[in-house]
Write a protein that holds these residues in place. Sequence first.
Motif, PDB file in Angstrom:
ATOM      1  N   UNK A   1       0.777  -1.108  -0.052  1.00 32.14           N
ATOM      2  CA  UNK A   1       0.078   0.054  -0.108  1.00 32.14           C
ATOM      3  C   UNK A   1       1.021   1.187  -0.068  1.00 32.14           C
ATOM      4  N   UNK A   2       1.905   1.338   0.727  1.00 36.18           N
ATOM      5  CA  UNK A   2       2.969   2.532   0.906  1.00 36.18           C
ATOM      6  C   UNK A   2       3.655   2.753  -0.638  1.00 36.18           C
ATOM      7  N   UNK A   3       3.989   1.583  -0.942  1.00 35.30           N
ATOM      8  CA  UNK A   3       4.559   1.712  -2.693  1.00 35.30           C
ATOM      9  C   UNK A   3       3.615   2.496  -3.517  1.00 35.30           C
ATOM     10  N   UNK A   4       2.370   2.147  -3.602  1.00 38.48           N
ATOM     11  CA  UNK A   4       1.442   2.940  -4.260  1.00 38.48           C
ATOM     12  C   UNK A   4       1.589   4.351  -3.865  1.00 38.48           C
ATOM     13  N   UNK A   5       1.316   4.754  -2.834  1.00 40.25           N
ATOM     14  CA  UNK A   5       1.375   6.017  -2.326  1.00 40.25           C
ATOM     15  C   UNK A   5       2.810   6.640  -2.778  1.00 40.25           C
ATOM     16  N   UNK A   6       4.113   5.995  -2.599  1.00 41.04           N
ATOM     17  CA  UNK A   6       5.061   6.702  -2.889  1.00 41.04           C
ATOM     18  C   UNK A   6       5.244   6.885  -4.518  1.00 41.04           C
ATOM     19  N   UNK A   7       4.919   5.582  -5.227  1.00 36.82           N
ATOM     20  CA  UNK A   7       4.947   5.981  -6.577  1.00 36.82           C
ATOM     21  C   UNK A   7       3.967   7.049  -7.171  1.00 36.82           C
ATOM     22  N   UNK A   8       2.918   7.030  -6.688  1.00 36.23           N
ATOM     23  CA  UNK A   8       1.827   7.848  -7.064  1.00 36.23           C
ATOM     24  C   UNK A   8       2.219   9.574  -6.793  1.00 36.23           C
ATOM     25  N   UNK A   9       2.631   9.562  -5.427  1.00 38.68           N
ATOM     26  CA  UNK A   9       3.003  10.961  -4.976  1.00 38.68           C
ATOM     27  C   UNK A   9       4.284  11.274  -5.959  1.00 38.68           C
ATOM     28  N   UNK A  10       5.226  10.363  -6.032  1.00 37.86           N
ATOM     29  CA  UNK A  10       6.484  10.723  -7.170  1.00 37.86           C
ATOM     30  C   UNK A  10       5.904  11.298  -8.263  1.00 37.86           C
ATOM     31  N   UNK A  11       4.984  10.710  -9.068  1.00 36.39           N
ATOM     32  CA  UNK A  11       4.566  10.952 -10.044  1.00 36.39           C
ATOM     33  C   UNK A  11       3.696  12.405 -10.083  1.00 36.39           C
ATOM     34  N   UNK A  12       3.348  12.624  -8.972  1.00 34.31           N
ATOM     35  CA  UNK A  12       2.411  13.967  -8.742  1.00 34.31           C
ATOM     36  C   UNK A  12       3.486  15.003  -8.072  1.00 34.31           C
TER      37      UNK A  12
ATOM     38  N   UNK B   1      -1.924  14.457  -2.711  1.00 31.27           N
ATOM     39  CA  UNK B   1      -0.810  15.281  -3.319  1.00 31.27           C
ATOM     40  C   UNK B   1      -1.323  16.526  -3.647  1.00 31.27           C
ATOM     41  N   UNK B   2      -2.241  16.685  -4.254  1.00 25.43           N
ATOM     42  CA  UNK B   2      -2.951  17.922  -4.943  1.00 25.43           C
ATOM     43  C   UNK B   2      -3.052  19.155  -3.715  1.00 25.43           C
ATOM     44  N   UNK B   3      -3.585  18.534  -2.730  1.00 29.47           N
ATOM     45  CA  UNK B   3      -3.727  19.330  -1.452  1.00 29.47           C
ATOM     46  C   UNK B   3      -2.460  19.698  -0.928  1.00 29.47           C
ATOM     47  N   UNK B   4      -1.664  18.827  -0.735  1.00 34.24           N
ATOM     48  CA  UNK B   4      -0.266  19.237  -0.149  1.00 34.24           C
ATOM     49  C   UNK B   4       0.530  19.984  -0.925  1.00 34.24           C
ATOM     50  N   UNK B   5       0.328  20.043  -2.292  1.00 27.97           N
ATOM     51  CA  UNK B   5       1.092  21.021  -3.139  1.00 27.97           C
ATOM     52  C   UNK B   5       0.345  22.348  -3.125  1.00 27.97           C
ATOM     53  N   UNK B   6      -1.063  22.377  -3.104  1.00 28.69           N
ATOM     54  CA  UNK B   6      -1.550  23.576  -2.842  1.00 28.69           C
ATOM     55  C   UNK B   6      -1.395  24.310  -1.624  1.00 28.69           C
ATOM     56  N   UNK B   7      -1.217  23.550  -0.406  1.00 29.68           N
ATOM     57  CA  UNK B   7      -0.863  24.126   0.652  1.00 29.68           C
ATOM     58  C   UNK B   7       0.537  24.596   0.717  1.00 29.68           C
ATOM     59  N   UNK B   8       1.706  24.149  -0.075  1.00 25.29           N
ATOM     60  CA  UNK B   8       2.981  23.976   0.018  1.00 25.29           C
ATOM     61  C   UNK B   8       3.421  23.295   1.336  1.00 25.29           C
ATOM     62  N   UNK B   9       2.702  22.019   1.528  1.00 26.08           N
ATOM     63  CA  UNK B   9       2.762  21.793   2.787  1.00 26.08           C
ATOM     64  C   UNK B   9       4.320  21.064   2.910  1.00 26.08           C
ATOM     65  N   UNK B  10       4.967  21.233   3.892  1.00 25.13           N
ATOM     66  CA  UNK B  10       6.364  20.753   4.338  1.00 25.13           C
ATOM     67  C   UNK B  10       6.653  19.642   5.014  1.00 25.13           C
ATOM     68  N   UNK B  11       7.210  18.750   4.689  1.00 26.84           N
ATOM     69  CA  UNK B  11       7.461  17.596   5.717  1.00 26.84           C
ATOM     70  C   UNK B  11       8.184  17.812   7.165  1.00 26.84           C
ATOM     71  N   UNK B  12       7.709  17.141   7.875  1.00 24.32           N
ATOM     72  CA  UNK B  12       8.530  17.076   9.364  1.00 24.32           C
ATOM     73  C   UNK B  12      10.168  16.611   9.023  1.00 24.32           C
ATOM     74  N   UNK B  13      10.993  17.286   9.772  1.00 22.65           N
ATOM     75  CA  UNK B  13      12.429  16.848   9.618  1.00 22.65           C
ATOM     76  C   UNK B  13      12.462  15.517   9.942  1.00 22.65           C
TER      77      UNK B  13
ATOM     78  N   UNK C   1       4.981  15.551  -5.487  1.00 21.79           N
ATOM     79  CA  UNK C   1       4.350  15.963  -4.124  1.00 21.79           C
ATOM     80  C   UNK C   1       5.534  15.592  -3.007  1.00 21.79           C
ATOM     81  N   UNK C   2       6.026  16.784  -2.697  1.00 20.28           N
ATOM     82  CA  UNK C   2       7.358  16.433  -1.561  1.00 20.28           C
ATOM     83  C   UNK C   2       6.856  16.009  -0.117  1.00 20.28           C
ATOM     84  N   UNK C   3       5.734  16.467   0.141  1.00 19.84           N
ATOM     85  CA  UNK C   3       5.436  16.179   1.678  1.00 19.84           C
ATOM     86  C   UNK C   3       5.185  14.674   1.421  1.00 19.84           C
TER      87      UNK C   3
END
Length: 200
Positions: free
Chosen positions: A78-89, A177-189, A91-93
């Motif tokens: 499931x996480x592989x799907x999330x990461x591959x999708x997020x990479x394609x989009x 991904x689109x919401x995170x990009x809209x918000x410019x959401x930053x990942x936690x260190x 989405x840094x966060x």
Amino acid sequence: MTAAATTPSTHPISRYPTPALDSLPDDLRERILAVQAKAGFVPNVFLALAHRPDECRAFFDYHDALMLRPSGLSKGEKEMIVVATSGANRCLYCVVAHGAILRIYEKSPLLADAVAINHHKASLSPRQHAMLDFALKVGGDSSQVDESDFEALRQHGFSDEDIWDIGAITAFFGLSNRMANLLSLMPNAEFYLMGRVPRG
């Protein structure tokens, strides 16, 4: 530790105001505190989306319904799907946060980077490559999904319910991904080293 202190830069965690924990409705505050108790910090996505509490609840309810339900997919898949999708989009966060979770589930410090950039370069099984090929087709051009895609996945042992899971996770994280990009959401260190180095 404050949310701002956990970001890898001086940028705010979101373009929109993030509420203080003690200002949130009880149910959301308790949910976030439970995550903090488990992870050791509050992932920034919770505070960013809490700007709109009703949408925040709906988002995490759907997230949990998809990601926690019993499935023919492993937690790592499931996480592989999330990461591959997020990479394609792009989405840094989500690449950083879910890449950390993927590294932990699969006990592989290098896997998430390859999955995010080009899963064909990752050390995955043929089943997992087929799963991610399908996920990226759903994410990139869902109008072209047809019965041949289902049959190809069935040949790898996926049930039709598993295929729903692959597509639904892809679609949900397309929204995320689109919401995170809209918000410019930053990942936690904290996410950057999780699953890469032994825990202290």
